[in-house]
Design a protein around this motif. Sequence first.
Motif: not given
Length: 262
Positions: A93-94, A208-226
């Motif tokens: 995700p991140i 500590e369960d071996g999983l990552l939950r740092d979810w990317a925000p919905l605005t991720s990629g906005v800078d790329r669109h610009y």
Amino acid sequence: MNSLFTALIAKRIVATVSALLVVAIGCSAGIWQLSRAETKIALAANLLARQKMPILSANAGPLTLEEASERRMIARGQYIPESAIWLDNRPRPIPPGGSTTAQSGFYLMMPLRLEGKDGILWVNRGWAPRNNENRETLPPVQTPNKVVNIEGIVFAHPGRVFELGSKKIAEAVSGPRIEQNFDLTAEGKLHSWNQAPFILREVEVGTEDGLLRDWAPLTSGVDRHYAYAFQWFALAFAGFLFWLVTGLRQFKRRGFVNGDQG
């Protein structure tokens, strides 16, 4: 004496039409990229507003997807790890700080048997990296063998990736499976479960369960669109500038030749 209009347009029909096409395509693509960015910003704002609403409880009663979508929810129950589904080809995700390369892995979808009611809630527990040496080897993940309380955000599905053809789920399920996509309806028919019509994406971090939950925000990629929009507008401007400069050069050259002949 040649007029500027004749030199730029009348005697350069092909160049003019080509320049118009470049300008039109560049501007259209740039506007489309700006529209994509604005759509993501609007979706993120709507998601934030819904998350500020009162927290729902999966154990309180049946809820529709429309009622619960994109809202925070708590659930109490026990996981059924033998029916877990590992969704393949999911990027982290991140990405780690400073990294520009997407790391491939799995989303772990696991059913949660809700306490106090005959119901199942599918939970996206998080992301885990893939074993690059053997893609069939599942990541080591800790699953509590007791009743747990979890909190997350409700979504219709965990996201889809491109898949060739339609894969039928086998009738006999002997353990966790690796799949490309998750079909909530098909899973309900396969197990004959009374399921919630949505999934819960867990948000708790630090476990500590071996999983990552740092979810990317919905605005991720906005800078790329610009950035893409700027490139398209720059292409349109460059096309117009090239057409104008070459036309002015031809105009000056013809004026010089006509002056010599005079």
